[in-house]
Design an enzyme around this catalytic site. Structure first.
Site, PDB file in Angstrom:
ATOM      1  N   ASP A   1      55.409   6.140 -21.790  1.00 54.29           N
ATOM      2  CA  ASP A   1      55.571   7.382 -22.563  1.00 54.29           C
ATOM      3  C   ASP A   1      55.804   8.562 -21.617  1.00 54.29           C
ATOM      4  OD1 ASP A   1      55.486   9.386 -24.435  1.00 54.29           O
ATOM      5  OD2 ASP A   1      53.600   8.761 -25.338  1.00 54.29           O
TER       6      ASP A   1
ATOM      7  N   HIS B   1      61.560   5.394 -33.300  1.00 56.87           N
ATOM      8  CA  HIS B   1      61.079   6.716 -32.866  1.00 56.87           C
ATOM      9  C   HIS B   1      62.087   7.409 -31.944  1.00 56.87           C
ATOM     10  CE1 HIS B   1      58.025   9.733 -31.855  1.00 56.87           C
ATOM     11  NE2 HIS B   1      58.275   9.523 -30.567  1.00 56.87           N
TER      12      HIS B   1
HETATM   13  C1  HEM Z   1      51.186   9.318 -31.138  1.00 57.55           C
HETATM   14  C2  HEM Z   1      52.370   9.885 -31.255  1.00 57.55           C
HETATM   15  C3  HEM Z   1      53.553   9.551 -30.393  1.00 57.55           C
HETATM   16  C4  HEM Z   1      53.772   8.474 -29.599  1.00 57.55           C
HETATM   17  C5  HEM Z   1      52.870   7.268 -29.393  1.00 57.55           C
HETATM   18  C6  HEM Z   1      55.055   8.659 -28.969  1.00 57.55           C
HETATM   19  C7  HEM Z   1      55.623   7.790 -28.080  1.00 57.55           C
HETATM   20  C8  HEM Z   1      56.872   7.942 -27.506  1.00 57.55           C
HETATM   21  C9  HEM Z   1      57.483   7.018 -26.591  1.00 57.55           C
HETATM   22  C10 HEM Z   1      56.831   5.745 -26.097  1.00 57.55           C
HETATM   23  C11 HEM Z   1      58.708   7.480 -26.293  1.00 57.55           C
HETATM   24  C12 HEM Z   1      59.771   6.782 -25.443  1.00 57.55           C
HETATM   25  C13 HEM Z   1      59.691   7.063 -23.986  1.00 57.55           C
HETATM   26  C14 HEM Z   1      59.911   8.490 -23.621  1.00 57.55           C
HETATM   27  O1  HEM Z   1      61.036   9.008 -23.578  1.00 57.55           O
HETATM   28  O2  HEM Z   1      58.894   9.150 -23.376  1.00 57.55           O
HETATM   29  C15 HEM Z   1      58.871   8.732 -26.984  1.00 57.55           C
HETATM   30  C16 HEM Z   1      59.977   9.536 -26.903  1.00 57.55           C
HETATM   31  C17 HEM Z   1      60.087  10.761 -27.489  1.00 57.55           C
HETATM   32  N1  HEM Z   1      59.178  11.355 -28.340  1.00 57.55           N
HETATM   33 FE1  HEM Z   1      57.426  10.564 -28.933  1.00 57.55          FE
HETATM   34  N2  HEM Z   1      55.577   9.849 -29.404  1.00 57.55           N
HETATM   35  C18 HEM Z   1      54.691  10.428 -30.264  1.00 57.55           C
HETATM   36  C19 HEM Z   1      54.834  11.648 -30.910  1.00 57.55           C
HETATM   37  C20 HEM Z   1      55.909  12.473 -30.771  1.00 57.55           C
HETATM   38  C21 HEM Z   1      56.026  13.769 -31.393  1.00 57.55           C
HETATM   39  C22 HEM Z   1      54.992  14.415 -32.313  1.00 57.55           C
HETATM   40  C23 HEM Z   1      57.223  14.278 -31.006  1.00 57.55           C
HETATM   41  C24 HEM Z   1      57.852  15.604 -31.342  1.00 57.55           C
HETATM   42  C25 HEM Z   1      57.684  16.228 -32.464  1.00 57.55           C
HETATM   43  C26 HEM Z   1      57.846  13.315 -30.130  1.00 57.55           C
HETATM   44  C27 HEM Z   1      59.053  13.491 -29.500  1.00 57.55           C
HETATM   45  C28 HEM Z   1      59.649  12.575 -28.665  1.00 57.55           C
HETATM   46  C29 HEM Z   1      60.902  12.826 -27.990  1.00 57.55           C
HETATM   47  C30 HEM Z   1      61.742  14.099 -28.065  1.00 57.55           C
HETATM   48  C31 HEM Z   1      61.193  11.670 -27.264  1.00 57.55           C
HETATM   49  C32 HEM Z   1      62.422  11.421 -26.393  1.00 57.55           C
HETATM   50  C33 HEM Z   1      63.518  10.895 -27.280  1.00 57.55           C
HETATM   51  C34 HEM Z   1      64.788  10.606 -26.519  1.00 57.55           C
HETATM   52  O3  HEM Z   1      65.564  11.552 -26.306  1.00 57.55           O
HETATM   53  O4  HEM Z   1      64.998   9.441 -26.143  1.00 57.55           O
HETATM   54  N3  HEM Z   1      57.019  12.233 -30.011  1.00 57.55           N
HETATM   55  N4  HEM Z   1      57.741   8.987 -27.729  1.00 57.55           N
END
Ligand code: HEM
Length: 418
Positions: A237, A328
């Site tokens: 993450d 996601h």
């Molecule tokens: C428990 C809640 C969440 C978990 C477990 C989670 C987990 C992850 C993981 C594993 C990734 C893929 C790896 C990375 O690029 O970091 C990711 C990407 C991302 N997450 Fe989350 N996330 C959560 C909540 C959120 C929230 C609340 C937002 C925004 C409102 C968010 C926005 C994003 C964004 C912008 C990306 C990158 C997407 C891309 O351009 O590839 N995430 N998240």
């Protein structure tokens, strides 16, 4: 190829030695006459003696490491994630007007600057706890109530304000809102607790505590690794994040709006509870489909390495998207450069729920120049559709405007309160 434990140990030493050589540690080591570094052949006893000495030297270096407090930007934002952190929110007392708020920020700045270099604060009753800064940073921000209560509503940054209600939210007041936020991060939990106590004592004179959220990441010390850390669902993450100064300029640091806010940023904190009983029922294929990335190394389902660019157009043999429509990363990636930001989360673990499952999840912390323009559209898309919502629930939410850094002799928030 398999390794015996001894071979594995020797390999570890070689790697560690390379790392130490680059960190300038080896020369002092050789000067101390320790066998194993001066000569070519390394005996088993030399390996274990050097290992002990190396590790304690390395550890001492890590605990002494400092992050400059003064500068254009506040520390603790661009700073690579520390292993431990606490966010604390306060509401201003009714007796706190603009003069008191200024005093509060002057005192907090003085406390934070001392702690950052391993010195105690002036009223510190336990000064020995200040001596291991371990990359300590203290970061300050103002909630919407700070501006309205102090008659500064006209000076709020562009796009700053409470988030709209999202259908997925089950917000609890004990994790939401706040006029002032203090974020403390360090690679040593004792350092975090001590700094938080010092800063809280100062803040308590002018404000009442509202909530405090403490969390952790993997330690930064030990073998260096290129792979990003993991959250409590085991996912890598933090892959897609700004890293260069140019990306920070474009996404994080404010350059328009009120002058006092230039080089500042906004912070959105969402406390997100994880449902581990539900998550544990999934096999790896389902877990990976919900994210669009592999569990093993965080690579997109269309690639092999963590930093490969996801191919959102790719289809499998059945003509279906390899990264599903509900994944996601597909939903979070709006494809617009204006909707990107820094994610700098902490994992939290607060004991057990009555069900016996961990009371745990993510303290999601995101930094961007304009909340309305950059963050809200992404959160809205995720609220509308994201399979991950099946196992996560936002239970806290807060927004803050973080002033730029302070120059020596100045204080955080001076442009607004001075
Ligand atoms: C428990 C809640 C969440 C978990 C477990 C989670 C987990 C992850 C993981 C594993 C990734 C893929 C790896 C990375 O690029 O970091 C990711 C990407 C991302 N997450 Fe989350 N996330 C959560 C909540 C959120 C929230 C609340 C937002 C925004 C409102 C968010 C926005 C994003 C964004 C912008 C990306 C990158 C997407 C891309 O351009 O590839 N995430 N998240």
């Amino acid at each position: 190829m398999t390794h015996t434990p001894a071979e594995a140990q020797a390999e570890t030493e070689v790697t560690r030695r390379g790392f130490l050589a680059s960190a300038g540690v080896v020369s002092s080591y050789v000067a101390a006459g320790v066998a194993g570094f001066a000569g070519g052949a390394v005996t088993a006893s030399a390996v274990s003696a050097s290992s002990l000495c190396t590790q304690s030297q390395l550890r001492a270096q890590e605990q002494a490491a400092t992050i400059p407090f003064f500068g254009d930007y506040q520390a603790g934002i661009m700073t690579p994630l520390q292993a431990y952190g606490t966010y604390m929110a306060f509401n201003l007392k009714s007796s706190t007007g603009i003069d008191q708020a200024r005093s509060m920020m002057q005192l907090l700045t003085d406390d934070a600057a001392r702690l950052a270099v391993g010195k105690p604060t002036l009223p510190d009753g336990d000064p020995y706890l200040a001596t291991e800064p371990a990359r300590l940073t203290s970061t300050f921000g103002f909630g919407p109530g700070f501006f309205s209560k102090l008659g500064l509503a006209g000076k709020m940054p562009v796009g700053f304000g409470e988030l709209p209600a999202f259908s997925i939210d089950k917000l609890q007041p004990e994790y939401s809102g706040g006029d002032l936020v203090i974020h403390v991060g360090a690679d040593n939990p004792l350092t975090v607790a001590h700094a938080a106590r010092q800063l809280t004592r100062t803040a308590n004179t002018f404000a009442t505590p509202l909530w405090s959220q403490t969390g952790f990441n993997r330690p930064q010390y030990g073998e260096p690794t290129d792979q990003t850390g993991r959250n409590l669902f085991g996912q890598v993450d933090g892959t897609v994040n700004p890293r260069s100064a140019q990306e920070f300029d474009a996404q994080v640091w404010a350059s328009s709006g009120p002058r006092w806010f230039h080089d500042g940023t906004c912070l959105v904190i969402r406390r997100i509870q994880m449902d581990f009983a539900g998550w544990d029922k999934l096999d790896d294929t389902k877990k990976e489909a919900s994210m669009g990335r592999r569990l093993s190394n965080g690579a997109p389902l269309t690639g092999t390495s963590e930093f490969d660019k996801p191919d959102l157009e790719a289809k499998n043999a059945h003509g279906l998207s390899v990264i599903p429509a509900f994944a996601h990363v597909r939903r979070a990636n709006t494809g617009k450069d204006t909707e990107k930001f820094l994610r700098r989360p902490l994992n939290y673990e607060d004991g057990l729920l009555p069900s016996g499952e961990p009371n745990a999840g993510l303290i999601f912390a995101a930094y961007m120049a304009d909340i309305q323009k950059q963050f809200v559209p992404v959160q809205q898309r995720l609220a509308d559709l994201d399979l991950l919502n099946t196992w996560i629930t936002p239970i806290g939410s807060a927004v803050f405007a973080l002033p730029p850094g302070a120059r020596r002799g100045g204080y955080i928030g001076e442009g607004l309160l001075g």
